[in-house]
Design a protein around this motif. Sequence first.
Motif, PDB file in Angstrom:
ATOM      1  N   GLN A 246       1.641  -3.462 -15.683  1.00 33.22           N
ATOM      2  CA  GLN A 246       2.082  -2.846 -14.429  1.00 33.22           C
ATOM      3  C   GLN A 246       3.600  -2.774 -14.308  1.00 33.22           C
ATOM      4  O   GLN A 246       4.111  -1.948 -13.566  1.00 33.22           O
ATOM      5  CB  GLN A 246       1.538  -3.633 -13.242  1.00 33.22           C
TER       6      GLN A 246
ATOM      7  N   ARG B 172      -0.853  -2.435  -4.172  1.00 28.73           N
ATOM      8  CA  ARG B 172      -1.829  -1.507  -3.586  1.00 28.73           C
ATOM      9  C   ARG B 172      -1.917  -0.194  -4.346  1.00 28.73           C
ATOM     10  O   ARG B 172      -2.894   0.535  -4.236  1.00 28.73           O
ATOM     11  CB  ARG B 172      -1.455  -1.199  -2.140  1.00 28.73           C
ATOM     12  N   HIS B 205      -6.935  -0.823  -7.399  1.00 29.15           N
ATOM     13  CA  HIS B 205      -6.173  -1.957  -6.872  1.00 29.15           C
ATOM     14  C   HIS B 205      -6.985  -2.782  -5.878  1.00 29.15           C
ATOM     15  O   HIS B 205      -6.706  -3.949  -5.664  1.00 29.15           O
ATOM     16  CB  HIS B 205      -4.877  -1.478  -6.199  1.00 29.15           C
ATOM     17  N   TRP B 287      -0.499  -8.474  -2.139  1.00 28.81           N
ATOM     18  CA  TRP B 287      -0.983  -7.379  -1.290  1.00 28.81           C
ATOM     19  C   TRP B 287      -0.106  -7.347  -0.036  1.00 28.81           C
ATOM     20  O   TRP B 287      -0.076  -8.305   0.727  1.00 28.81           O
ATOM     21  CB  TRP B 287      -2.440  -7.666  -0.914  1.00 28.81           C
TER      22      TRP B 287
END
Lengths: 522, 337
Positions: A246, B172, B205, B287
Amino acid sequence: MASKRRGVGKGALVAAIVIILIIVVGAVYMMQGQKKAEKVVVIGVTDKITDLDPANAYDFFTWEVLSNVMAGLVKYDPDTGKIVGDLATNWEVQEGGKVWIFHLRKDAKFADGTPCKAQDVVRSVKRVMKIQGDPSWLVTDFVDDVQAVDDYTVKFILKTPASYFLALVATPPYYPVHPNYPDDKIASDATWGGCGPYMIKEWVRDEKLVLVPNPHYYGEKPKNDKVVITFYSSANALKNALESGQVDVAWRTLNPEDIKDLKSKPNFKVIEVPGLYIRYVVIKTDAPPTDNVLVRRALAAAVDRNEIAQTVFKGTVEPLYSMVPKGLWSHIDAFKKYGDGNIDLAKQLLQQAGYSEDNKLHIELWYTPTHYGDTEAQLAAILKEQWERTGMITVDVKSSEWSQYVDQLRSGQMMVSLLGWYPDYLDPDDYLTPFLASSANGWTGTGYSNPKVDQLLKQAQTLTDQNERAQIYKQVQEILADDVPYIPLIQGKLYVVTSENVESLKISPLMFLLYDTIQVKG
Amino acid sequence: MGRLLRYVVVRALLIIPTILILYTLIFIILRVIPGNPILSALGTHYVPPEILKEKMHRLGLDKPLYVQYFDYLWRVLHGDFGESMVIEGRSITHDLAYRIPATIELTVWGFTVSVLLGILTGTIAAVKRGSRIDYAMRVYGIVAYTLFIPWLGSLLILLFSVYLGWLPSGGRLDPSIDLDRITGIYTLDSLITGNIYAFVNALKHLVLPSITLGIVLSGAYTRLVRSNLSDILQADFIRAYRSRGLPENKVLLYALRNAMIPIVTYMGLQLAILLGGAVLTETTYSWPGLGSYLFEKIQYRDYSAIQGTIVVFAFIVGVVSLIVDIIYALVDPRIRY
């Protein structure tokens, strides 16, 4: 029979619709996915951005971001480490270092195309002085007045000559900001920026910051199309994000164990940078038992920095023997005279101070559990162990949360405590004056005051010759090692871990990541 | 109807003292614990004492405690949660409004997963009562109920994100994706704007956080569904259905429908636990919702942000409980009001 046929027909119709839907959605998904072919660099951090306003930002990471979206009159050359012109092409020093005149380049523009002129520099610096934000002292303590001589000439008149004024000018409080920044108010979430290589495209506090190249930047074009900074709540989450692909670059701060682990994995690159970050012990010098210099010297002698570096930090730091870090001019290994883990010397000093195995010295050692990462409790534990090896010291380890800790520190409530320091400006002065000048007691709480040191530090500030200054700073470091109001422990190395597709990356001497140098393959 | 209205009004008014008590508690706790938000944010940086004094004055921290208490309360009553103590000029109301959709999205998905999992496992256990499967489901119920969210979350991240690389480990949406914010609920926003790529990405996600939250909360449902359904499956009307030759799956459907009444009530009661779980899930999965916001602000001792978040949490719980009570009062004739 007829109804059965109708049933089959309905089922087939539903199946056909579902298949068509899947195909359409799949096609749209693929097409939308293909649009993302731009060169995006994702940087993950656990640090936070406080204020996107140089008038109030006063933390390491925010300064890094500001240095990428803004430009100063001067900057550090990442290759040579020397101060070179940025917005200023050249400068003159007059009246023995009291007046500094900077000549600006004429092609500098803010991201919206507004030209960046001398008046912008003056307005921005005056703004910092007026707002009186946290870092304003970097301007107000030195600058008496700043004037625009013409559109491209700025004149600084200092209160007293400051030999390291260029190093101060390289810091964000001196950066010119876009005219939209209000004159008398802090704009914490302002995205207008300055005239640096990038402009802010999107800013969601504590979630992400998206930067794209400033189309009007006068310097070399960035090697990427977009930089996205994502914020993580823990080092563990950051490591997971790096390993799951990521983020491309994991920056401040991974745990030492994580770095060790990632070093062993072939698909990551671990870049080690000598850091100017230091950790040290703070000692209260105006209350017993640590008001006795023999006690403080004994503590310094018993500390084994190599053991700390290897056991607690897994070799990711280096032992440090002065408050001025290694690599910065004027550094001397002042504390080496005590040795490392020199228990015999420590015992001897303690005996001279009147302590013995029957009459032990009692030390209260404070640490804060989260602010410096998970290793802090271990650091406190190993120091306790090292001091207790003398057989003449008992250490009581205590901890308090960061907000309470800094309060206790400033009010001088802790006998011995652990702290860390990042430089504000790159000069030995920033590692000595904030700690050893009598005025430092406002935040260190050591109670240390030495008129000789005060006089030397003041003298070094006004001299312009670096060799002369270096001599004075060496003298101050020797006094530091004699008086021991602090015990330097370690000097941090910085680690940037990238995925294997990151091809180039540079870090400035101030340890800021230069986003425009990051290139991602493919 | 008049009596119902009176009940609703009284019940709604009761939310006010609940919030007030919580606000007072959190106000006292924050001030009792030593430490100062300004110093906490500054840390070891050198700042002249006069600047610190001026900052304390600007934020009203030099005022007597009772003045600070009523000042903030007055603001909250006007829908203004004040300004951050740490970030100059930052509106807490703005922060909370921005973060709420993320928490709603997570809790809705987590709640859905928990109910589905709970009903599935509870039904299996009830149908196979006394068997090994029943035993396994009962163990699942207990284990799920006692699981610690950060532990389970880390385990799932290691497996599905780090080793298998199937799902993202947090956040997210991928940082490179641009999505127009309309409601702040990304799965909804992406559908509204026709951004299928973002929709799939947002769903990806959501998988791990909602499963984590869902599993932990499903334990209670498993046990509840099992015990209710077991009772109902032995009830006379079920025996009557069976004796008339109704297929077993239809019988089960009828039984399940009847077993759901106390479960629906429990869903309302679960909300506070759901929000508590969301705080842990959000911090585990980075988150950006209300929970992680609260966690971050506690670290900085940002008084107004912490107070504001607690008031909002209390308000949400209060309002949802009220709605559940009203529905229950309308539906169940045994309730007197």
